[in-house]
Design a protein around this motif. Structure first.
Motif, PDB file in Angstrom:
ATOM      1  N   TYR A  23       0.772  -1.218  -0.003  1.00 14.59           N
ATOM      2  CA  TYR A  23       0.071  -0.005   0.052  1.00 14.59           C
ATOM      3  C   TYR A  23       0.869   1.324   0.083  1.00 14.59           C
ATOM      4  O   TYR A  23       0.370   2.015  -0.368  1.00 14.59           O
ATOM      5  CB  TYR A  23      -0.957   0.017   1.213  1.00 14.59           C
ATOM      6  CG  TYR A  23      -0.132   0.114   2.527  1.00 14.59           C
ATOM      7  CD1 TYR A  23       0.093   1.263   3.166  1.00 14.59           C
ATOM      8  CD2 TYR A  23       0.176  -0.997   3.088  1.00 14.59           C
ATOM      9  CE1 TYR A  23       0.570   1.655   4.557  1.00 14.59           C
ATOM     10  CE2 TYR A  23       0.679  -1.009   4.399  1.00 14.59           C
ATOM     11  CZ  TYR A  23       1.103   0.165   5.030  1.00 14.59           C
ATOM     12  OH  TYR A  23       1.753   0.420   6.237  1.00 14.59           O
ATOM     13  N   ALA A  24       2.111   1.188   0.727  1.00 17.00           N
ATOM     14  CA  ALA A  24       2.836   2.488   0.477  1.00 17.00           C
ATOM     15  C   ALA A  24       3.311   2.690  -0.872  1.00 17.00           C
ATOM     16  O   ALA A  24       3.938   4.033  -1.134  1.00 17.00           O
ATOM     17  CB  ALA A  24       4.127   2.193   1.345  1.00 17.00           C
ATOM     18  N   TYR A  25       3.283   1.890  -1.861  1.00 20.46           N
ATOM     19  CA  TYR A  25       3.803   2.217  -3.186  1.00 20.46           C
ATOM     20  C   TYR A  25       2.733   2.202  -4.019  1.00 20.46           C
ATOM     21  O   TYR A  25       2.929   2.186  -5.242  1.00 20.46           O
ATOM     22  CB  TYR A  25       4.901   1.092  -3.599  1.00 20.46           C
ATOM     23  CG  TYR A  25       6.020   1.073  -2.564  1.00 20.46           C
ATOM     24  CD1 TYR A  25       6.666   2.036  -2.051  1.00 20.46           C
ATOM     25  CD2 TYR A  25       6.309  -0.069  -2.186  1.00 20.46           C
ATOM     26  CE1 TYR A  25       7.827   2.117  -1.062  1.00 20.46           C
ATOM     27  CE2 TYR A  25       7.548  -0.502  -1.267  1.00 20.46           C
ATOM     28  CZ  TYR A  25       8.115   0.924  -0.533  1.00 20.46           C
ATOM     29  OH  TYR A  25       9.162   0.683   0.368  1.00 20.46           O
ATOM     30  N   SER A  26       1.469   1.733  -3.660  1.00 19.10           N
ATOM     31  CA  SER A  26       0.149   1.686  -4.414  1.00 19.10           C
ATOM     32  C   SER A  26      -0.165   3.194  -4.800  1.00 19.10           C
ATOM     33  O   SER A  26      -1.107   3.632  -4.275  1.00 19.10           O
ATOM     34  CB  SER A  26      -0.780   1.009  -3.861  1.00 19.10           C
ATOM     35  OG  SER A  26      -0.366  -0.374  -3.769  1.00 19.10           O
TER      36      SER A  26
ATOM     37  N   HIS B  24       4.488   5.583   6.612  1.00 20.03           N
ATOM     38  CA  HIS B  24       4.590   6.428   5.835  1.00 20.03           C
ATOM     39  C   HIS B  24       5.618   7.633   6.259  1.00 20.03           C
ATOM     40  O   HIS B  24       6.107   8.525   5.432  1.00 20.03           O
ATOM     41  CB  HIS B  24       3.307   7.074   5.462  1.00 20.03           C
ATOM     42  CG  HIS B  24       2.332   6.249   4.820  1.00 20.03           C
ATOM     43  ND1 HIS B  24       2.348   5.879   3.649  1.00 20.03           N
ATOM     44  CD2 HIS B  24       1.314   5.650   5.384  1.00 20.03           C
ATOM     45  CE1 HIS B  24       1.293   5.114   3.527  1.00 20.03           C
ATOM     46  NE2 HIS B  24       0.569   4.789   4.499  1.00 20.03           N
ATOM     47  N   LEU B  25       5.989   7.491   7.598  1.00 23.78           N
ATOM     48  CA  LEU B  25       6.944   8.451   7.868  1.00 23.78           C
ATOM     49  C   LEU B  25       8.411   7.860   8.153  1.00 23.78           C
ATOM     50  O   LEU B  25       9.221   8.533   8.441  1.00 23.78           O
ATOM     51  CB  LEU B  25       6.484   8.855   9.444  1.00 23.78           C
ATOM     52  CG  LEU B  25       5.121   9.529   9.681  1.00 23.78           C
ATOM     53  CD1 LEU B  25       4.685   9.524  11.250  1.00 23.78           C
ATOM     54  CD2 LEU B  25       5.136  11.064   9.172  1.00 23.78           C
ATOM     55  N   THR B  26       8.396   6.701   7.630  1.00 23.00           N
ATOM     56  CA  THR B  26       9.760   6.090   7.747  1.00 23.00           C
ATOM     57  C   THR B  26      10.624   6.166   6.371  1.00 23.00           C
ATOM     58  O   THR B  26      10.233   5.757   5.368  1.00 23.00           O
ATOM     59  CB  THR B  26       9.637   4.790   8.010  1.00 23.00           C
ATOM     60  OG1 THR B  26       9.027   4.411   9.243  1.00 23.00           O
ATOM     61  CG2 THR B  26      11.160   4.076   8.024  1.00 23.00           C
ATOM     62  N   PRO B  27      11.548   7.227   6.509  1.00 25.83           N
ATOM     63  CA  PRO B  27      12.418   7.467   5.239  1.00 25.83           C
ATOM     64  C   PRO B  27      12.960   6.339   4.323  1.00 25.83           C
ATOM     65  O   PRO B  27      12.827   6.201   3.282  1.00 25.83           O
ATOM     66  CB  PRO B  27      13.751   8.262   5.756  1.00 25.83           C
ATOM     67  CG  PRO B  27      13.027   9.057   6.801  1.00 25.83           C
ATOM     68  CD  PRO B  27      12.318   7.728   7.448  1.00 25.83           C
TER      69      PRO B  27
ATOM     70  N   SER C 217       7.786   5.829   1.073  1.00 26.48           N
ATOM     71  CA  SER C 217       6.381   6.026   0.717  1.00 26.48           C
ATOM     72  C   SER C 217       6.079   6.770  -0.175  1.00 26.48           C
ATOM     73  O   SER C 217       6.269   7.742  -0.435  1.00 26.48           O
ATOM     74  CB  SER C 217       5.367   6.086   2.049  1.00 26.48           C
ATOM     75  OG  SER C 217       3.957   6.239   1.596  1.00 26.48           O
ATOM     76  N   ALA C 218       5.289   6.525  -1.232  1.00 24.95           N
ATOM     77  CA  ALA C 218       4.616   7.209  -2.460  1.00 24.95           C
ATOM     78  C   ALA C 218       3.687   8.401  -1.711  1.00 24.95           C
ATOM     79  O   ALA C 218       3.181   9.249  -2.497  1.00 24.95           O
ATOM     80  CB  ALA C 218       4.065   6.485  -3.298  1.00 24.95           C
ATOM     81  N   TRP C 219       3.210   8.216  -0.633  1.00 23.45           N
ATOM     82  CA  TRP C 219       2.176   8.792   0.066  1.00 23.45           C
ATOM     83  C   TRP C 219       2.649   9.696   1.165  1.00 23.45           C
ATOM     84  O   TRP C 219       2.075  10.216   1.755  1.00 23.45           O
ATOM     85  CB  TRP C 219       0.945   8.244   0.451  1.00 23.45           C
ATOM     86  CG  TRP C 219       0.535   7.123  -0.256  1.00 23.45           C
ATOM     87  CD1 TRP C 219       0.834   6.006  -0.831  1.00 23.45           C
ATOM     88  CD2 TRP C 219      -0.935   7.603  -1.275  1.00 23.45           C
ATOM     89  NE1 TRP C 219       0.003   5.734  -1.700  1.00 23.45           N
ATOM     90  CE2 TRP C 219      -1.121   6.587  -2.253  1.00 23.45           C
ATOM     91  CE3 TRP C 219      -1.371   8.878  -1.177  1.00 23.45           C
ATOM     92  CZ2 TRP C 219      -1.986   6.655  -3.015  1.00 23.45           C
ATOM     93  CZ3 TRP C 219      -2.696   8.945  -2.208  1.00 23.45           C
ATOM     94  CH2 TRP C 219      -2.673   7.807  -3.112  1.00 23.45           C
ATOM     95  N   VAL C 220       3.959   9.965   1.070  1.00 24.14           N
ATOM     96  CA  VAL C 220       4.671  10.937   2.183  1.00 24.14           C
ATOM     97  C   VAL C 220       3.954  12.208   2.216  1.00 24.14           C
ATOM     98  O   VAL C 220       3.794  12.851   3.294  1.00 24.14           O
ATOM     99  CB  VAL C 220       6.271  10.728   2.084  1.00 24.14           C
ATOM    100  CG1 VAL C 220       6.449  11.467   0.763  1.00 24.14           C
ATOM    101  CG2 VAL C 220       6.497  11.516   3.361  1.00 24.14           C
TER     102      VAL C 220
ATOM    103  N   VAL D 136       2.386  15.489   9.736  1.00 22.21           N
ATOM    104  CA  VAL D 136       2.384  14.747  11.034  1.00 22.21           C
ATOM    105  C   VAL D 136       3.578  14.596  11.803  1.00 22.21           C
ATOM    106  O   VAL D 136       4.826  14.649  11.511  1.00 22.21           O
ATOM    107  CB  VAL D 136       2.103  13.126  10.548  1.00 22.21           C
ATOM    108  CG1 VAL D 136       1.917  12.396  11.634  1.00 22.21           C
ATOM    109  CG2 VAL D 136       0.718  13.172   9.677  1.00 22.21           C
ATOM    110  N   LYS D 137       3.305  14.858  12.943  1.00 18.12           N
ATOM    111  CA  LYS D 137       4.237  14.982  14.140  1.00 18.12           C
ATOM    112  C   LYS D 137       4.509  13.656  14.589  1.00 18.12           C
ATOM    113  O   LYS D 137       5.600  13.034  14.966  1.00 18.12           O
ATOM    114  CB  LYS D 137       3.702  15.964  15.231  1.00 18.12           C
ATOM    115  CG  LYS D 137       4.962  16.266  16.286  1.00 18.12           C
ATOM    116  CD  LYS D 137       4.405  16.944  17.437  1.00 18.12           C
ATOM    117  CE  LYS D 137       5.339  18.100  17.844  1.00 18.12           C
ATOM    118  NZ  LYS D 137       4.398  18.696  18.886  1.00 18.12           N
ATOM    119  N   SER D 138       3.297  12.871  15.091  1.00 15.85           N
ATOM    120  CA  SER D 138       3.362  11.561  15.634  1.00 15.85           C
ATOM    121  C   SER D 138       2.319  10.632  15.569  1.00 15.85           C
ATOM    122  O   SER D 138       1.206  11.242  15.218  1.00 15.85           O
ATOM    123  CB  SER D 138       3.588  11.580  17.090  1.00 15.85           C
ATOM    124  OG  SER D 138       2.687  12.289  18.011  1.00 15.85           O
ATOM    125  N   VAL D 139       2.369   9.372  15.603  1.00 14.23           N
ATOM    126  CA  VAL D 139       1.070   8.655  15.466  1.00 14.23           C
ATOM    127  C   VAL D 139       1.502   7.680  16.920  1.00 14.23           C
ATOM    128  O   VAL D 139       2.329   7.084  16.987  1.00 14.23           O
ATOM    129  CB  VAL D 139       1.211   7.671  14.130  1.00 14.23           C
ATOM    130  CG1 VAL D 139      -0.025   6.800  14.238  1.00 14.23           C
ATOM    131  CG2 VAL D 139       1.306   8.649  13.073  1.00 14.23           C
TER     132      VAL D 139
END
Length: 557
Positions: free
Chosen positions: A79-82, A151-154, A158-161, A167-170
């Motif tokens: 999903y990160a690349y879809s 999505h926050l991990t370099p 992620s294509a959806w960054v 976003v600061k935190s989840v």
């Protein structure tokens, strides 16, 4: 959208919908009117009328299986690349997001039963209990946190960054509760939770599969009405019904769906006609007439949020002058493109977004938009005069294209003809599908390219999904266009939750973009889908990229 990348030609996020794929498939998906029937007499419409269908006839019963054509094989269903049509139309039936983007372009609860916005920079999601992943394990807040944090991990890339830019935190804030903290208010973030950015996967699966996640070998393990069964590279991908699915309203009617990869447009149409496949999205436009009278099934059109645009990717050349960009747009026979390239189904675009993205705006804002929208009617004589005043006669412009479908060829030729008509010296640079795709991801690939085509769709019902793509420094701002007033208007719109204020700022941003024309809007066209005689039940809509459309398909009575 797509959002995206450049799918067949387009996108909104860093990678999204990439043109290569878009183009490569000969995708003809462009948006249309936002209500039931497109008006053939409106604006730049052609003489061919078409009906938008909200829902095809309901299924009379279940099916053992059905076969679906898809114009290109995904590189991954992670999903990160879809970020494009092929992976998303598969994944939308397997994985689910916190919210759901419905076929009527509204948003509703999904894996989150509710959400709240206690402060301008806080979003709290209550996670639905008693939901199981396809491996039988239970959905928890931990899974949601792990899924969003990717999505926050370099290193993930992620294509959806872009959706997580504020976003600061989840974090987990309860047994079935997740809290997202923002750096500053962002009115688009929560909406994005109904698309790929809000997808939830098992934390254990993500940890176990690592870089193999979403590959033909590993597949995915989500909560949707279908689960991953198999993937034969170069041939097909198979989904099977998930009997443990939590939502009785969207339980799959078919026991299995087989996606077959058919990159050639003629092959896809022949497969429809022969019954080799039961249906498919993104029907080639030059086959509309043939399939409208087909005895093998029926062609439908539905809601879309896509606009076909020429991206101005070089502002150092003659197109760096806004007056020249206006002249070029006014010299393009966009009605002719719709007629010849889009099968007569579509409308000339006056904006970079479709009208239906303004459905949540107050009536006063919508009325003002209709009145104040800059328009560029076809006027070759006036266009030539504008270009003459700019002093660009004889200057070279390079138009990139890829020889993958008739629609793209027609558009490119029309743009080149218009450039020549206003005194420019156009050169068409034909690239392979793979190289064309890199125009959306690699600045070096755009060197010496002045224009290239994209079909840009949005993944939320908000104009900001498009206009944030054009802010200074945005990865999707392919020509490095910069306007301080535009950036301020976008920032204000994104930071405003109140509908009237959000719409007003969005309208201001749109006005600037349409006066400056960093991209040239060409036309919109409805979503197209063909259903063979065996099946029915689908809701034709661009939401098929995130909504479990295949679950509603069943036997035709």
């Amino acid at each position: 959208m797509p959002s995206g990348t450049a799918g067949a030609i387009r996108q909104t996020r860093p990678l999204r919908r990439t043109v290569g794929t878009f183009l490569a498939a000969g995708a003809v998906l462009i948006t249309s009117a936002c209500s039931g029937t497109a008006n053939p007499d409106k604006g730049g419409s052609t003489s061919i009328a078409y009906q938008l269908t909200d829902r095809t006839p309901a299924a009379s019963g279940g099916l053992d299986s059905f076969t679906w054509s898809i114009f290109a094989e995904p590189t991954s269903i992670d999903y990160a690349y879809s970020f494009d049509y092929p992976p998303n139309q598969i994944l939308s039936n397997v994985c689910e997001s916190l919210l759901r983007w419905n076929p009527d372009l509204t948003t509703s609860p999904n894996l989150a039963t509710s959400y709240s916005n206690p402060t301008p920079t806080t979003w709290v999601y209550k996670i639905r209990p008693h939901v199981r992943f396809h491996d039988g394990t239970s959905l928890t807040a931990k899974d949601v946190v792990a899924s969003l944090r990717r999505h926050l991990t370099p290193s993930v890339g992620s294509a959806w960054v872009n959706s997580f830019r504020n976003v600061k935190s989840v974090s987990q804030s309860g047994a079935l509760e997740v809290t997202v903290k923002l750096k500053k208010p962002d009115s688009t973030f929560n909406q994005a939770m109904a698309a790929s950015p809000g997808t939830v996967e098992s934390a254990a699966t993500l940890a176990k599969e690592g870089k193999n996640y979403g590959s033909p070998k590993s597949g995915v393990n989500c909560t949707g009405p279908f689960s991953f069964r198999s993937w034969t590279p170069g041939q097909s991908l198979v989904l099977k019904k998930f009997d443990g699915y939590w939502n009785p309203k969207l339980k799959a009617k078919a026991g299995q769906v087989k996606f077959v990869f058919l990159s050639d447009a003629t092959t896809r149409v022949n497969a429809f006609q022969s019954g080799e496949v039961d249906g498919g999205w993104m029907v080639p436009a030059d086959s509309y007439g043939q399939l409208r009278s087909s005895q093998a099934g029926k062609l439908y059109f539905g809601r879309n949020t896509t606009v076909a645009d020429e991206v101005v990717s070089n502002l150092e050349g003659p197109l760096g002058d806004a007056q020249v960009r206006k002249a070029l747009l006014m010299a393009i026979d966009r009605k002719g493109i719709v007629k010849a390239g889009a099968g007569g189904v579509g409308e000339v675009a006056d904006s970079l977004v479709t009208d239906n993205l303004w459905k949540n705006a107050p009536a006063a804002t919508r009325k003002a938009l209709a009145k104040d929208l800059p328009r560029y009617p076809y006027d070759p004589a006036k266009a030539k005069e504008l270009a003459k005043k700019a002093g660009v006669r004889g200057q070279r412009v390079v138009i990139a294209t890829s020889p993958l479908d008739s629609q793209t060829k027609i558009i490119t030729q029309a743009v080149a003809q218009a450039a020549k008509a206003i005194g420019l010296d156009p050169k068409i640079d034909t690239l392979s599908a793979e190289k064309y795709s890199t125009l959306f991801t690699d600045p070096a690939a755009r060197h010496d390219i002045d224009l290239f085509l994209t079909f840009w769709y949005t993944s939320i019902t908000d104009p900001m999904d498009m206009y944030t793509s054009l802010t200074t420094g945005a990865v999707t701002n392919y020509g490095n266009w910069s306007n301080k007033d535009f950036d301020k208007a976008v920032d204000k719109a994104v930071g405003t939750y109140e509908p009237a204020g959000h719409a007003e700022a969005s309208a201001k941003a749109q006005g600037i973009a349409l006066r400056e024309l960093p991209w040239l809007p060409l036309y919109t066209q409805p979503v197209s889908v063909f259903l063979g005689n065996r099946i029915t039940g689908v809701q034709p809509s661009i939401a098929y990229l995130y909504y479990p459309w295949a679950a509603e398909i069943g036997a035709k009575g």
